[in-house]
Scaffold this motif. Structure first.
Motif, PDB file in Angstrom:
ATOM      1  N   GLN A 143       0.807  -1.219   0.000  1.00 22.68           N
ATOM      2  CA  GLN A 143       0.000   0.000   0.000  1.00 22.68           C
ATOM      3  C   GLN A 143       0.843   1.273   0.000  1.00 22.68           C
ATOM      4  OE1 GLN A 143      -3.265  -0.272  -0.430  1.00 22.68           O
ATOM      5  NE2 GLN A 143      -2.955  -2.486  -0.430  1.00 22.68           N
ATOM      6  N   THR A 144       2.149   1.138   0.136  1.00 24.88           N
ATOM      7  CA  THR A 144       2.993   2.335   0.235  1.00 24.88           C
ATOM      8  C   THR A 144       4.100   2.385  -0.807  1.00 24.88           C
ATOM      9  OG1 THR A 144       4.525   1.289   1.799  1.00 24.88           O
ATOM     10  CG2 THR A 144       2.619   2.456   2.723  1.00 24.88           C
ATOM     11  N   GLY A 145       4.470   1.229  -1.354  1.00 21.54           N
ATOM     12  CA  GLY A 145       5.674   1.140  -2.173  1.00 21.54           C
ATOM     13  C   GLY A 145       6.876   0.858  -1.300  1.00 21.54           C
ATOM     14  N   LEU A 146       7.906   0.215  -1.874  1.00 18.96           N
ATOM     15  CA  LEU A 146       9.108  -0.102  -1.097  1.00 18.96           C
ATOM     16  C   LEU A 146       9.802   1.176  -0.646  1.00 18.96           C
ATOM     17  CD1 LEU A 146      10.825  -3.151  -2.841  1.00 18.96           C
ATOM     18  CD2 LEU A 146       9.473  -3.113  -0.756  1.00 18.96           C
ATOM     19  N   ASN A 147      10.578   1.065   0.437  1.00 21.25           N
ATOM     20  CA  ASN A 147      11.174   2.249   1.039  1.00 21.25           C
ATOM     21  C   ASN A 147      12.698   2.258   0.959  1.00 21.25           C
ATOM     22  OD1 ASN A 147      11.718   0.201   2.856  1.00 21.25           O
ATOM     23  ND2 ASN A 147      11.339   1.442   4.682  1.00 21.25           N
ATOM     24  N   GLN A 148      13.260   1.649  -0.062  1.00 19.31           N
ATOM     25  CA  GLN A 148      14.708   1.644  -0.198  1.00 19.31           C
ATOM     26  C   GLN A 148      15.113   2.361  -1.491  1.00 19.31           C
ATOM     27  OE1 GLN A 148      16.169  -2.359   0.241  1.00 19.31           O
ATOM     28  NE2 GLN A 148      15.545  -2.490   2.374  1.00 19.31           N
ATOM     29  N   PRO A 149      16.027   3.322  -1.407  1.00 18.80           N
ATOM     30  CA  PRO A 149      16.369   4.135  -2.575  1.00 18.80           C
ATOM     31  C   PRO A 149      17.203   3.381  -3.598  1.00 18.80           C
ATOM     32  CG  PRO A 149      17.805   4.693  -0.744  1.00 18.80           C
ATOM     33  CD  PRO A 149      16.785   3.738  -0.204  1.00 18.80           C
ATOM     34  N   GLN A 150      17.022   3.754  -4.843  1.00 16.66           N
ATOM     35  CA  GLN A 150      17.868   3.303  -5.952  1.00 16.66           C
ATOM     36  C   GLN A 150      17.905   1.791  -6.100  1.00 16.66           C
ATOM     37  OE1 GLN A 150      20.781   7.195  -5.461  1.00 16.66           O
ATOM     38  NE2 GLN A 150      21.705   5.223  -5.882  1.00 16.66           N
ATOM     39  N   GLN A 151      16.757   1.149  -5.862  1.00 18.31           N
ATOM     40  CA  GLN A 151      16.677  -0.298  -6.017  1.00 18.31           C
ATOM     41  C   GLN A 151      16.147  -0.711  -7.382  1.00 18.31           C
ATOM     42  OE1 GLN A 151      14.949  -1.586  -1.904  1.00 18.31           O
ATOM     43  NE2 GLN A 151      15.980  -3.340  -2.796  1.00 18.31           N
ATOM     44  N   ALA A 152      15.785   0.258  -8.226  1.00 18.32           N
ATOM     45  CA  ALA A 152      15.221  -0.087  -9.526  1.00 18.32           C
ATOM     46  C   ALA A 152      15.586   0.988 -10.540  1.00 18.32           C
ATOM     47  CB  ALA A 152      13.703  -0.220  -9.432  1.00 18.32           C
ATOM     48  N   ILE A 153      15.809   0.557 -11.792  1.00 21.21           N
ATOM     49  CA  ILE A 153      16.136   1.500 -12.847  1.00 21.21           C
ATOM     50  C   ILE A 153      15.732   0.901 -14.196  1.00 21.21           C
ATOM     51  CG2 ILE A 153      18.502   0.634 -13.120  1.00 21.21           C
ATOM     52  CD1 ILE A 153      19.349   3.557 -13.647  1.00 21.21           C
ATOM     53  N   PHE A 154      15.140   1.725 -15.058  1.00 27.20           N
ATOM     54  CA  PHE A 154      14.783   1.319 -16.417  1.00 27.20           C
ATOM     55  C   PHE A 154      15.902   1.679 -17.390  1.00 27.20           C
ATOM     56  CE2 PHE A 154      10.475   1.798 -14.642  1.00 27.20           C
ATOM     57  CZ  PHE A 154       9.843   0.657 -15.143  1.00 27.20           C
ATOM     58  N   ILE A 155      16.084   0.805 -18.403  1.00 28.51           N
ATOM     59  CA  ILE A 155      17.099   1.036 -19.421  1.00 28.51           C
ATOM     60  C   ILE A 155      16.494   0.739 -20.790  1.00 28.51           C
ATOM     61  CG2 ILE A 155      19.389   0.397 -20.266  1.00 28.51           C
ATOM     62  CD1 ILE A 155      20.017  -0.678 -17.507  1.00 28.51           C
ATOM     63  N   PRO A 156      16.694   1.606 -21.783  1.00 25.54           N
ATOM     64  CA  PRO A 156      16.291   1.259 -23.154  1.00 25.54           C
ATOM     65  C   PRO A 156      17.088   0.048 -23.636  1.00 25.54           C
ATOM     66  CG  PRO A 156      16.865   3.591 -22.966  1.00 25.54           C
ATOM     67  CD  PRO A 156      17.335   2.937 -21.713  1.00 25.54           C
ATOM     68  N   TYR A 157      16.405  -0.869 -24.297  1.00 29.09           N
ATOM     69  CA  TYR A 157      17.078  -2.082 -24.770  1.00 29.09           C
ATOM     70  C   TYR A 157      17.949  -1.734 -25.973  1.00 29.09           C
ATOM     71  CZ  TYR A 157      17.571  -7.147 -25.155  1.00 29.09           C
ATOM     72  OH  TYR A 157      18.071  -8.428 -25.148  1.00 29.09           O
ATOM     73  N   PRO A 158      19.248  -2.001 -25.929  1.00 31.90           N
ATOM     74  CA  PRO A 158      20.121  -1.640 -27.052  1.00 31.90           C
ATOM     75  C   PRO A 158      19.670  -2.303 -28.350  1.00 31.90           C
ATOM     76  CG  PRO A 158      21.425  -2.250 -25.133  1.00 31.90           C
ATOM     77  CD  PRO A 158      19.999  -2.617 -24.826  1.00 31.90           C
ATOM     78  N   GLY A 159      19.562  -1.500 -29.398  1.00 30.28           N
ATOM     79  CA  GLY A 159      19.243  -2.036 -30.707  1.00 30.28           C
ATOM     80  C   GLY A 159      17.779  -2.276 -30.971  1.00 30.28           C
ATOM     81  N   ASP A 160      16.889  -1.954 -30.023  1.00 34.09           N
ATOM     82  CA  ASP A 160      15.451  -2.164 -30.216  1.00 34.09           C
ATOM     83  C   ASP A 160      14.709  -0.992 -29.582  1.00 34.09           C
ATOM     84  OD1 ASP A 160      12.748  -3.000 -30.154  1.00 34.09           O
ATOM     85  OD2 ASP A 160      13.333  -5.107 -30.094  1.00 34.09           O
ATOM     86  N   THR A 161      14.127  -0.132 -30.398  1.00 35.69           N
ATOM     87  CA  THR A 161      13.502   1.089 -29.892  1.00 35.69           C
ATOM     88  C   THR A 161      12.182   0.836 -29.177  1.00 35.69           C
ATOM     89  OG1 THR A 161      12.456   1.460 -32.049  1.00 35.69           O
ATOM     90  CG2 THR A 161      14.587   2.528 -31.650  1.00 35.69           C
ATOM     91  N   ASN A 162      11.632  -0.373 -29.264  1.00 37.79           N
ATOM     92  CA  ASN A 162      10.377  -0.691 -28.582  1.00 37.79           C
ATOM     93  C   ASN A 162      10.574  -1.294 -27.192  1.00 37.79           C
ATOM     94  OD1 ASN A 162       8.481   0.174 -30.515  1.00 37.79           O
ATOM     95  ND2 ASN A 162       8.739  -1.710 -31.694  1.00 37.79           N
ATOM     96  N   LYS A 163      11.727  -1.887 -26.959  1.00 31.46           N
ATOM     97  CA  LYS A 163      11.921  -2.660 -25.736  1.00 31.46           C
ATOM     98  C   LYS A 163      12.668  -1.867 -24.657  1.00 31.46           C
ATOM     99  CE  LYS A 163      13.366  -6.908 -26.389  1.00 31.46           C
ATOM    100  NZ  LYS A 163      14.131  -8.029 -27.010  1.00 31.46           N
TER     101      LYS A 163
END
Length: 515
Positions: free
Chosen positions: A107-127
């Motif tokens: 109900q609150t979301g995790l409380n630890q910083p910098q535990q997740a990050i998104f990255i564009p998939y190299p060579g595929d503009t959709n992924k």
């Protein structure tokens, strides 16, 4: 080469150029799921920032990652519990790994910083790929390296495709395991930086209580484990390891929950760490440890936040013994500031997340639910001229340390190195034979003149100037064959000027030196 790597980031329109590689243009912010508090989006471009209220209530405390597409349209969000799309609805199959330790955070979301990050998939503009860790293992009391919080025991990744579900995106594969090991609490040392080829990504996580760093490389062919390296102090007790790379990718930094800061030089070609450096953040109050560090856009200055204080380190003489620590000075003190955070009327603290934005300012969130951010207006400047302003940026809803975690997506190839290899195997859609550039004077002090010779029928051209680390300095269009550009306000250093039209692209290096 630099001019080749730019092919994939140019989108040519008949109007003024849009901001490219704006994967971090939108920051979704929240307050931890309290009823009545909607999220807000802070939208950035290269010069400005705007806070916008949105009709959503995604619970966000400290675990927060989101990503936009290359031109700045919001795509995906996570709070460490679930994945959401741009309409703020949960994505089918987007539940991340949950267990007895994460159940209380649904109900609150995790409380630890910098535990997740998104990255564009190299060579595929959709992924896109989400890398993350979570709470999994509570050490028995008395064990070596014991901490009173659950530790992550895996690095996970989930692959998404933005073209699915009518363009809202969907999950291709979820909760894949990259490695199984007991990792550092509070961020697991998770940090990401572009490979020296300007396309692939290094992903780093740290083993708990040990000086071992696991390394992965994401390429168009998939995720590869590149081994581990032991460097720096071993068997050290600490409560966290939020980690980050400098914008130019040459330094990996880590704060340790007390006042310790560990830095290493990083080779973007080989993935090797060298030149371990130990710093101590400044805090005359002695009340807080160093919870966050952040680098300036030019990668010269490091900022460390410790509750009421922010200290700055000058990294110019990194390899001179004692030089970086001796450069440390306090550049902000908020204890006497009477600015209050609505609705709970807490003072503004600096002890939560700090992030560099697309406009090259640093934004700092407060520990408590606060309706404003603090900023470092000129982080590339020394000492007090960096101008830390406490609680000056109002946001449309309260936040609780929930600014998202990014890497420098604009970082280009290491020009001239053996790893600048993107010309190999690339089918070039743009020819480079009919456009030539001449730029003078070089070096320049106040202005440069650019002469463009082209036989193309397309006369409207896009002119861009970038730093070697991919930071955009100027973008404009012109139909003239001769252009004057004012560089009097540029910092001393190397720059890349690129000219392109619908069929050609060409780059040239120049240097600015102010006497």
């Amino acid at each position: 080469m630099k001019r080749i790597s730019l092919i994939n980031i140019f989108i040519l329109f008949n109007s003024i150029i849009c901001l490219s590689q704006a994967y971090d243009a939108n920051w979704l912010i929240g307050n931890g799921g309290g009823t009545g508090y909607n999220n807000c989006i802070v939208h950035f471009d290269s010069t400005s920032s705007t806070s916008i209220a949105v009709n959503a209530n995604i619970p966000l405390v400290q675990t927060n990652a989101c990503i936009s597409d290359s031109i700045g349209n919001l795509l995906f969000i996570t709070n460490g519990i679930n994945l959401y799309d741009s309409t703020f609805n949960q994505i089918a199959g987007g539940q991340l790994v949950q267990n007895q330790y994460t159940a209380q955070y649904i109900q609150t979301g995790l409380n630890q910083p910098q535990q997740a990050i998104f990255i564009p998939y190299p060579g595929d503009t959709n992924k896109f790929v989400l890398f993350y860790t979570t709470k999994e293992y509570l050490m028995p009391t008395g064990a070596g390296g014991w901490v009173p919080f659950p530790l992550p025991t895996h690095l996970y990744y989930t692959v998404l495709d933005k073209s699915l579900n009518g363009g809202l995106g969907g999950v291709l594969s979820a909760n894949n395991i990259a490695i199984s090991d007991t990792l550092s609490q509070s961020g697991s040392g998770l940090a990401v930086v572009k490979h020296a080829n300007g396309r692939d990504y290094w992903i780093i996580v740290k083993k708990h209580y040990k000086n071992i760093y696991h390394k992965f490389l994401l390429t168009p062919s998939g995720l590869n484990y590149e081994g581990n390296q032991a460097i720096g102090p071993n068997n050290q007790f600490f409560l966290g390891a939020p980690s980050i790379f400098s914008p130019d990718g040459t330094i990996y930094g880590q704060s340790r929950g007390n006042y310790d800061i560990f830095l290493f030089h990083f080779d973007r070609c080989t993935g090797n760490f060298t030149d371990y450096l130990h710093l101590l953040a400044l805090d005359p109050s002695g009340l807080y440890g160093c919870e966050q560090i952040v680098f300036s856009a030019n990668s010269r200055y490091l900022y460390a936040s410790t509750g009421y204080f922010i200290s700055q380190f000058d990294l110019l003489n990194y390899n001179t013994s004692g030089a970086v620590q001796n450069s440390a000075m306090i550049v902000a003190y908020s204890d006497s500031d009477t600015t209050a955070c609505a609705p709970l009327n807490f003072p503004v603290y600096y002890s939560s997340a700090a992030r560099l934005a697309l406009n090259n300012k640093i934004y700092i969130s407060s520990t408590h639910s606060c309706d404003r951010l603090s900023t470092i207006e000129f982080p590339d400047s020394a000492g007090w001229t960096s101008n830390v302003v406490t609680g000056n940026f109002p946001i449309a809803s309260p936040n609780a340390g929930s600014v998202p975690y990014f890497t420098n997506y604009k970082l280009g190839p290491l020009v001239g190195s053996g790893c600048d290899t993107l010309t190999v195997g690339i089918q070039e859609p743009i020819k480079q034979v009919s456009l030539s550039l001449n730029l003078y004077p070089n070096p320049a002090t106040t202005e440069v003149k650019v002469e463009i010779n082209s036989g193309n029928i397309y006369k409207k051209r896009v002119i861009k100037i970038e730093t070697p680390d991919g930071r955009l300095i100027l973008a404009k269009t012109s139909e003239n064959g001769s252009i004057l550009i004012d560089v009097s306000n540029f910092s001393n250093g190397l720059y890349f000027l690129t000219v392109s039209d619908k069929t050609t692209i060409k780059s040239i290096k120049f240097i600015v030196v102010h006497e």
